[in-house]
Design a protein around this motif. Structure first.
Motif, PDB file in Angstrom:
ATOM      1  N   THR A  36       0.732  -1.237   0.117  1.00 34.13           N
ATOM      2  CA  THR A  36      -0.046  -0.065   0.179  1.00 34.13           C
ATOM      3  C   THR A  36       0.904   1.177  -0.036  1.00 34.13           C
ATOM      4  OG1 THR A  36      -1.442  -1.041   1.219  1.00 34.13           O
ATOM      5  CG2 THR A  36      -1.721   1.367   1.078  1.00 34.13           C
ATOM      6  N   ARG A  37       0.548   2.225  -0.684  1.00 30.08           N
ATOM      7  CA  ARG A  37       1.262   3.553  -0.826  1.00 30.08           C
ATOM      8  C   ARG A  37       0.738   4.345  -0.181  1.00 30.08           C
ATOM      9  NH1 ARG A  37       5.538   5.066  -4.297  1.00 30.08           N
ATOM     10  NH2 ARG A  37       5.506   7.245  -4.688  1.00 30.08           N
ATOM     11  N   VAL A  38       1.376   4.786   0.844  1.00 28.30           N
ATOM     12  CA  VAL A  38       1.033   5.905   1.818  1.00 28.30           C
ATOM     13  C   VAL A  38       1.673   7.266   1.439  1.00 28.30           C
ATOM     14  CG1 VAL A  38       0.796   6.776   4.149  1.00 28.30           C
ATOM     15  CG2 VAL A  38       0.427   4.368   3.789  1.00 28.30           C
ATOM     16  N   HIS A  39       0.959   8.449   1.076  1.00 27.39           N
ATOM     17  CA  HIS A  39       1.275   9.653   0.980  1.00 27.39           C
ATOM     18  C   HIS A  39       1.298  10.413   2.125  1.00 27.39           C
ATOM     19  CE1 HIS A  39       0.086   8.330  -3.200  1.00 27.39           C
ATOM     20  NE2 HIS A  39       0.752   9.675  -3.469  1.00 27.39           N
ATOM     21  N   VAL A  40       2.623  11.162   2.291  1.00 24.22           N
ATOM     22  CA  VAL A  40       2.978  11.671   3.601  1.00 24.22           C
ATOM     23  C   VAL A  40       3.291  13.180   3.291  1.00 24.22           C
ATOM     24  CG1 VAL A  40       4.495  11.843   5.620  1.00 24.22           C
ATOM     25  CG2 VAL A  40       4.144   9.693   4.372  1.00 24.22           C
ATOM     26  N   CYS A  41       2.354  14.095   4.047  1.00 26.64           N
ATOM     27  CA  CYS A  41       2.569  15.546   3.910  1.00 26.64           C
ATOM     28  C   CYS A  41       3.068  16.289   5.067  1.00 26.64           C
ATOM     29  CB  CYS A  41       1.186  16.074   3.038  1.00 26.64           C
ATOM     30  SG  CYS A  41      -0.181  15.835   4.290  1.00 26.64           S
ATOM     31  N   GLU A  42       3.441  17.454   4.883  1.00 30.59           N
ATOM     32  CA  GLU A  42       3.820  18.169   6.042  1.00 30.59           C
ATOM     33  C   GLU A  42       2.690  19.130   6.773  1.00 30.59           C
ATOM     34  OE1 GLU A  42       7.093  21.601   7.268  1.00 30.59           O
ATOM     35  OE2 GLU A  42       7.336  20.603   5.082  1.00 30.59           O
ATOM     36  N   ASP A  84      11.433  25.073   1.980  1.00 24.38           N
ATOM     37  CA  ASP A  84      12.221  25.985   2.664  1.00 24.38           C
ATOM     38  C   ASP A  84      13.110  24.966   3.213  1.00 24.38           C
ATOM     39  OD1 ASP A  84      10.744  24.809   4.600  1.00 24.38           O
ATOM     40  OD2 ASP A  84       9.491  26.653   5.082  1.00 24.38           O
ATOM     41  N   TRP A  85      14.082  25.764   4.045  1.00 21.12           N
ATOM     42  CA  TRP A  85      15.321  24.773   4.424  1.00 21.12           C
ATOM     43  C   TRP A  85      14.527  23.801   5.570  1.00 21.12           C
ATOM     44  CZ3 TRP A  85      17.807  24.724   0.642  1.00 21.12           C
ATOM     45  CH2 TRP A  85      18.233  25.944  -0.239  1.00 21.12           C
ATOM     46  N   PRO A  86      13.841  24.346   6.320  1.00 21.12           N
ATOM     47  CA  PRO A  86      13.460  23.523   7.619  1.00 21.12           C
ATOM     48  C   PRO A  86      12.499  22.289   6.864  1.00 21.12           C
ATOM     49  CG  PRO A  86      12.917  25.571   8.187  1.00 21.12           C
ATOM     50  CD  PRO A  86      13.350  25.754   6.990  1.00 21.12           C
ATOM     51  N   GLY A  87      11.936  22.663   5.796  1.00 22.06           N
ATOM     52  CA  GLY A  87      10.914  21.638   5.129  1.00 22.06           C
ATOM     53  C   GLY A  87      11.858  20.742   4.413  1.00 22.06           C
ATOM     54  N   ILE A  88      13.134  21.038   3.859  1.00 13.66           N
ATOM     55  CA  ILE A  88      14.195  20.057   3.171  1.00 13.66           C
ATOM     56  C   ILE A  88      14.571  19.286   4.338  1.00 13.66           C
ATOM     57  CG2 ILE A  88      16.188  19.907   1.867  1.00 13.66           C
ATOM     58  CD1 ILE A  88      13.725  20.940   0.446  1.00 13.66           C
ATOM     59  N   ALA A  89      14.918  19.702   5.384  1.00  7.64           N
ATOM     60  CA  ALA A  89      15.554  18.882   6.484  1.00  7.64           C
ATOM     61  C   ALA A  89      14.711  17.867   7.085  1.00  7.64           C
ATOM     62  CB  ALA A  89      16.071  19.866   7.753  1.00  7.64           C
ATOM     63  N   LEU A  90      13.296  18.315   7.113  1.00  9.35           N
ATOM     64  CA  LEU A  90      12.062  17.208   7.625  1.00  9.35           C
ATOM     65  C   LEU A  90      12.048  16.259   6.509  1.00  9.35           C
ATOM     66  CD1 LEU A  90      10.012  16.160   9.426  1.00  9.35           C
ATOM     67  CD2 LEU A  90       8.238  17.846   8.349  1.00  9.35           C
ATOM     68  N   ALA A  91      12.129  16.635   5.177  1.00  6.14           N
ATOM     69  CA  ALA A  91      12.001  15.662   3.922  1.00  6.14           C
ATOM     70  C   ALA A  91      13.118  14.522   4.199  1.00  6.14           C
ATOM     71  CB  ALA A  91      11.815  16.557   2.735  1.00  6.14           C
ATOM     72  N   ASN A  92      14.407  15.418   4.630  1.00  6.82           N
ATOM     73  CA  ASN A  92      15.525  14.271   4.510  1.00  6.82           C
ATOM     74  C   ASN A  92      15.380  13.219   5.684  1.00  6.82           C
ATOM     75  OD1 ASN A  92      17.344  15.358   2.671  1.00  6.82           O
ATOM     76  ND2 ASN A  92      18.137  16.848   3.895  1.00  6.82           N
ATOM     77  N   ARG A  93      14.780  13.781   6.591  1.00  6.58           N
ATOM     78  CA  ARG A  93      14.678  12.601   7.764  1.00  6.58           C
ATOM     79  C   ARG A  93      13.650  11.624   7.252  1.00  6.58           C
ATOM     80  NH1 ARG A  93      12.184  14.379  13.957  1.00  6.58           N
ATOM     81  NH2 ARG A  93      12.752  12.385  14.767  1.00  6.58           N
ATOM     82  N   TYR A 114       6.589  11.213  -0.134  1.00  4.75           N
ATOM     83  CA  TYR A 114       6.688  12.518   0.724  1.00  4.75           C
ATOM     84  C   TYR A 114       6.773  13.646   0.094  1.00  4.75           C
ATOM     85  CZ  TYR A 114       7.518  15.672   4.497  1.00  4.75           C
ATOM     86  OH  TYR A 114       7.824  16.844   5.297  1.00  4.75           O
ATOM     87  N   HIS A 115       5.939  14.796   0.507  1.00  2.27           N
ATOM     88  CA  HIS A 115       6.088  16.234   0.035  1.00  2.27           C
ATOM     89  C   HIS A 115       6.132  17.105   1.232  1.00  2.27           C
ATOM     90  CE1 HIS A 115       4.872  20.083  -1.761  1.00  2.27           C
ATOM     91  NE2 HIS A 115       5.513  19.360  -2.727  1.00  2.27           N
ATOM     92  N   GLY A 116       6.839  18.101   1.297  1.00  2.00           N
ATOM     93  CA  GLY A 116       6.953  19.136   2.195  1.00  2.00           C
ATOM     94  C   GLY A 116       6.896  20.309   1.637  1.00  2.00           C
ATOM     95  N   ASP A 117       7.307  21.253   2.753  1.00  2.44           N
ATOM     96  CA  ASP A 117       7.499  22.758   2.305  1.00  2.44           C
ATOM     97  C   ASP A 117       8.909  22.923   1.574  1.00  2.44           C
ATOM     98  OD1 ASP A 117       5.265  23.446   3.302  1.00  2.44           O
ATOM     99  OD2 ASP A 117       6.016  24.268   5.346  1.00  2.44           O
TER     100      ASP A 117
END
Length: 431
Positions: A295-301, A350-359, A345-348
């Motif tokens: 199952t493909r689960v989409h994750v957003c911020e 901006d730099w905090p958004g990229i850091a969260l996406a990396n995680r 995964y998709h997020g903002d």
């Protein structure tokens, strides 16, 4: 400098002018440092090197002996006696006080600090011996580890005494030595904190008291000290302490587990009616999450994505981090991963958004969901064409682990794009 002067009162203008001449600056600096180390007693010697002509002249006048070379060795007792016999009329310590700033007895401060530290541990030991902990062998080792570790040494004496005393009382509450002190089968962490500290937040995660108590629990159960929030919660539970597992939630949508429990049935019903669901840690501890493998689960911020998905009756499973991957978010994603789900995964942008996406992307091998450099360029261009006000991209850059071109592209544009800027595109993908 040969005439005697009064021992009391301020220095006269002529004497003060002589003592503050530049040629004596290094002498007073060195003498001050030596006195403050010596308990303000004029003992020992000083060695001044690389003396220039004004310094040699001033020292010669002050000491009443010729100083002709580049180096001078000065005994503090001699300097003290010379000052007393001269127009200064007072000893070295009093002279330095007059010249300012006030002297600091560093030896006395060290002794006082050592005395305060000893008093902290003496109080702690007395407290421990008066409680049920005295019958537990691990408690002595716990207290000694605290003393050697230096955690409390960095606190003020009052704070250190208060915290270690509260830690002892908390552990004694959790580990009674007999049945004369009945305790409930389990404690809520806030309830226990109120009982032993007077504040429901006394044992909050990250508090110094909480760390000390957890070290004691770990020793009592012969286990390692926890290094992350889930492990800390698990350790609390081994001591029959229930952390707060209901206030933090994770926002979900469209989860359809395959099991037949009432919890799974409720999730499917809410998904069928296009309703979002907030899940607590308490629910996740007992909730079976058996989704069909793959199952493909989409994750957003941002929660707005979930809201829009519900409003438009999208069908794809969706989990929202709500701006940060907290323990409850990771607990859910871990459970979904264990059931065989994959993630996008998709997020903002901006730099905090990229850091969260990396995680998220690195932890779950998630696919970047419209999160590559061309996706950013498309959105940035669209905002320009629509004359959308631009948010500046601020803070230190963060490299995107999945796309080395993304960070340079964002830097070149300088625009911060929140997830809502891509909402229509994300909804297309959610089916």
């Amino acid at each position: 400098m040969s005439r005697p002067g009064p021992a009391e009162g301020s220095l006269d203008a002529e004497t003060l002018a002589f003592l503050t001449r530049p040629g004596l600056t290094r002498l007073w600096t060195a003498a001050r440092a030596r006195l403050e180390r010596n308990g303000l007693q004029p003992t020992g010697t000083m060695r001044l090197q690389h003396l220039d002509a004004p310094e040699r002249e001033a020292l010669s006048l002050l000491l009443a002996r010729p100083v002709t070379g580049p180096t001078a060795t000065i005994g503090l007792p001699d300097l003290d006696a010379r000052l007393r016999a001269s127009a200064v009329g007072r000893g070295l310590a009093a002279t330095l006080e007059e010249l300012g700033p006030p002297l600091t007895d560093r030896r006395a401060l060290r002794d006082a600090a050592a005395s305060e530290r000893a008093r902290v541990w003496s109080t702690a030991r007395t407290e421990l011996e008066s409680t049920s902990l005295s019958s537990h062998p691990w408690a002595e080792r716990w207290l000694e580890d605290l003393r050697r570790g230096g955690t409390l040494t960095r606190q003020g004496p009052h704070t250190a005494t208060t915290v270690v005393t509260q830690a002892i009382r908390t552990l004694a509450t959790l580990f009674p030595d007999d049945e004369t002190h009945p305790t409930p089968a389990s404690w809520g962490r806030g309830e226990l904190a109120t009982r032993t500290t007077g504040s429901a937040h006394g044992l909050d995660d990250g508090a110094l008291l909480s760390r000390l108590v957890l070290r004691g629990i770990a020793l009592a159960h012969d286990t390692d000290f926890p290094t992350d929030a889930p492990a800390r919660r698990a350790l609390w539970r081994t001591a029959s302490v229930t952390p707060d597992e209901v206030s933090s939630t994770v926002l979900t949508y469209g989860l359809r587990p395959t099991g037949t429990t009432w919890q799974e049935t409720a999730l499917r019903d809410r998904a069928d009616h296009h309703r979002e669901t907030h899940l607590t840690l308490r629910e996740l501890r007992t909730l079976p999450l058996r989704l069909p493998p793959g199952t493909r689960v989409h994750v957003c911020e941002n929660p707005r994505v979930v809201e829009a998905a519900a409003d438009t009756a999208r069908t794809a499973p969706l989990v929202c981090t709500s701006g940060s991957a907290t323990t409850v978010v990771l607990t859910l994603l871990d459970a979904l991963a264990a059931s065989g789900c994959t993630f996008a995964y998709h997020g903002d942008f901006d730099w905090p958004g990229i850091a969260l996406a990396n995680r998220i992307i690195q932890r779950y091998a998630a696919d970047p969901w419209r999160m590559r450099a061309p996706d950013y360029e498309h959105l940035a261009t669209r905002t320009r064409l629509h004359d959308t006000p631009h948010l500046p991209l601020t803070g230190p850059p963060v490299e995107a682990a999945w796309d080395p071109e993304l960070a340079p592209t964002m830097e070149a544009s300088g625009i911060s794009l929140h997830e809502e800027a891509a909402l229509d595109l994300l909804l297309e993908d959610l089916g």
